[in-house]
Scaffold this motif. Structure first.
Motif, PDB file in Angstrom:
ATOM      1  N   LEU A 166     -29.111   3.750 -84.358  1.00  0.00           N
ATOM      2  CA  LEU A 166     -29.477   2.412 -83.880  1.00  0.00           C
ATOM      3  C   LEU A 166     -30.980   2.189 -83.984  1.00  0.00           C
ATOM      4  O   LEU A 166     -31.425   1.111 -84.404  1.00  0.00           O
ATOM      5  CB  LEU A 166     -28.996   2.218 -82.450  1.00  0.00           C
ATOM      6  N   THR A 175     -25.898   8.422 -82.364  1.00  0.00           N
ATOM      7  CA  THR A 175     -25.747   6.971 -82.200  1.00  0.00           C
ATOM      8  C   THR A 175     -27.099   6.331 -81.891  1.00  0.00           C
ATOM      9  O   THR A 175     -27.464   5.312 -82.483  1.00  0.00           O
ATOM     10  CB  THR A 175     -24.737   6.661 -81.080  1.00  0.00           C
ATOM     11  N   THR A 223     -23.910  11.007 -78.841  1.00  0.00           N
ATOM     12  CA  THR A 223     -24.830  10.085 -78.172  1.00  0.00           C
ATOM     13  C   THR A 223     -26.174  10.037 -78.882  1.00  0.00           C
ATOM     14  O   THR A 223     -26.725   8.952 -79.129  1.00  0.00           O
ATOM     15  CB  THR A 223     -25.025  10.509 -76.702  1.00  0.00           C
ATOM     16  N   PRO A 276     -23.519   0.867 -81.719  1.00  0.00           N
ATOM     17  CA  PRO A 276     -23.210   1.248 -80.331  1.00  0.00           C
ATOM     18  C   PRO A 276     -21.714   1.184 -80.022  1.00  0.00           C
ATOM     19  O   PRO A 276     -21.211   2.015 -79.255  1.00  0.00           O
ATOM     20  CB  PRO A 276     -23.977   0.225 -79.486  1.00  0.00           C
TER      21      PRO A 276
END
Length: 64
Positions: free
Chosen positions: A45, A41, A38, A17
């Motif tokens: 994650l 990511t 975005t 992040p």
């Protein structure tokens, strides 16, 4: 899934992040690229977090 040590996965879950947050402002004039950063990511994650699940279910308590 990722086959790293649980400690490495914990560090990755903390750093992904942060890296995403640093990259997003670089694309402030390119909304599609910003949204791609975005989503990548978030996916990275999620994959990292899910990779920790077998270790935790086996009783491990990974820490960094």
């Amino acid at each position: 899934m990722l086959s790293h040590a649980p400690e490495t996965l914990i560090l990755m879950a903390l750093s992904i992040p942060l890296i995403g947050a640093l990259l997003i402002p670089l694309f402030h004039n390119r909304p599609n690229a910003r949204e791609a950063v975005t989503l990548v990511t978030a996916g990275a994650l999620a994959l990292t977090t899910w990779s920790l699940l077998p270790h935790v279910l086996a009783g491990a308590r990974p820490e960094a």
